[in-house]
Design a protein around this motif. Structure first.
Motif, mmCIF file in Angstrom:
data_model
loop_
_atom_site.group_PDB
_atom_site.id
_atom_site.type_symbol
_atom_site.label_atom_id
_atom_site.label_comp_id
_atom_site.label_asym_id
_atom_site.label_seq_id
_atom_site.Cartn_x
_atom_site.Cartn_y
_atom_site.Cartn_z
ATOM 1 N N ILE A 160 0.762 -1.253 0.121
ATOM 2 C CA ILE A 160 0.000 -0.398 0.372
ATOM 3 C C ILE A 160 0.528 0.976 0.082
ATOM 4 C CG2 ILE A 160 -1.610 1.298 1.719
ATOM 5 C CD1 ILE A 160 -3.280 -1.432 2.115
ATOM 6 N N ALA A 161 2.095 1.560 0.634
ATOM 7 C CA ALA A 161 3.143 2.421 1.817
ATOM 8 C C ALA A 161 3.704 2.397 -0.610
ATOM 9 C CB ALA A 161 3.640 1.394 1.852
ATOM 10 N N ARG A 162 3.863 1.702 -1.188
ATOM 11 C CA ARG A 162 4.790 1.853 -2.440
ATOM 12 C C ARG A 162 3.448 1.730 -3.793
ATOM 13 N NH1 ARG A 162 3.873 -1.037 -7.220
ATOM 14 N NH2 ARG A 162 4.606 -1.881 -8.826
ATOM 15 N N ALA A 163 1.799 1.624 -3.196
ATOM 16 C CA ALA A 163 0.782 2.562 -4.736
ATOM 17 C C ALA A 163 0.585 3.557 -4.056
ATOM 18 C CB ALA A 163 -0.349 1.614 -4.154
ATOM 19 N N LEU A 164 1.021 4.228 -2.716
ATOM 20 C CA LEU A 164 0.741 5.650 -2.119
ATOM 21 C C LEU A 164 1.432 6.737 -3.058
ATOM 22 C CD1 LEU A 164 0.000 5.176 1.324
ATOM 23 C CD2 LEU A 164 -1.532 5.540 -0.894
#
Length: 267
Positions: A160-164
């Motif tokens: 999710i951090a990567r997607a952000l």
């Protein structure tokens, strides 16, 4: 459609969508609309069309009929690979595509190019933003930890951090709790709740088999059955025993057990 929804900008519109797998009709005239400010869960039994719907939205599988309009752009009239950069995707299946020796920070940095594998990054990377994204998901401490030693729950938070990193307008969560034990699942859902509460955060599409995973910030539910929409709308109207009994092909009882959390029990 009510007046309040008319005043919102539409994030996703799917109209009479038909999709084939070989000679088999998988999606059979899907109509669905997602407006800004809504977060959706997508429910249904195995084989109901959930994954095919996601593939059509992301243009990984071509639609035979119908229209898809995403973030104001209509399929076939825009560079869809470019549009995908505005859509975050989190799935436990992606875990197997990350090199074992890659650190959590490197995985997040790869999100700048929307490609897995730190080798694909550009020469100039935004390390400060990557650390901030890890901080938002409560896993900054994992920045230097190798992928191979992260737990499944930690990996999902890193994803999710990567997607952000792309500041996505929409975040698709494809069965993100798969493989998590009950404690890790609840901790992960807490992280999703915080993300959903962000005023400028992405619209969430949360795909699951489990009613118990639908957290309070999910406002709407789409239920699929054999490639058709069985129910779609406000969560309280759709999470109903008779409808979900039809969706899963067996009698079930659905109830709100408190704090806007739901559970499904076979009869």
């Amino acid at each position: 459609m009510n007046e309040k929804k008319d005043q919102k900008s539409v994030v996703l519109s799917v109209e009479k969508l038909v999709l084939y797998g070989g000679n088999t009709e998988i999606l059979k005239g899907i109509d669905w609309e997602v407006s800004r400010g809504e977060h959706w869960a997508i429910l249904g039994a195995n084989g109901c069309g959930k994954s095919s719907l996601l593939a059509a939205i992301l243009a990984y599988r071509p639609a035979a009929k119908g229209e898809i309009c995403l973030l104001g752009e209509r399929y076939g009239r825009f560079n869809w690979p470019e549009l995908r950069k505005r859509i975050g995707m989190v799935s436990s299946v992606l875990s197997y595509r990350v090199p074992a020796e890659e650190t959590a920070l490197e995985t997040v940095l790869s999100g700048e190019a929307a490609q897995l594998g730190f080798w694909s990054r550009s020469e100039t990377v935004n390390g400060a933003k990557a650390l901030q994204c890890l901080e938002e998901m409560g896993v900054r401490r994992l920045a230097d930890r190798r992928w191979a030693v992260l737990s499944q729950g930690e990996r999902q938070k890193v994803f999710i951090a990567r997607a952000l990193m792309q500041d996505p307008a929409m975040l698709i969560l494809d069965e993100p709790c798969a493989g998590l034990d009950p404690v890790a699942r609840e901790q992960f859902l807490v992280s999703l709740r915080k993300l959903a509460q962000r005023e400028s955060g992405p619209t969430l599409l949360f795909v699951t088999h489990h009613v118990e995973e639908i957290f309070p910030e999910i406002s709407h539910v789409l239920v699929l059955q054999e490639g058709r929409v069985l129910g779609a709308g406000v969560k309280e109207d759709v999470l109903e025993s008779e409808l979900l009994s039809r969706a899963f092909g067996a009698p079930v009882t659905v109830e709100n057990w408190g704090q806007d959390r739901w559970r499904l029990t076979p009869n």
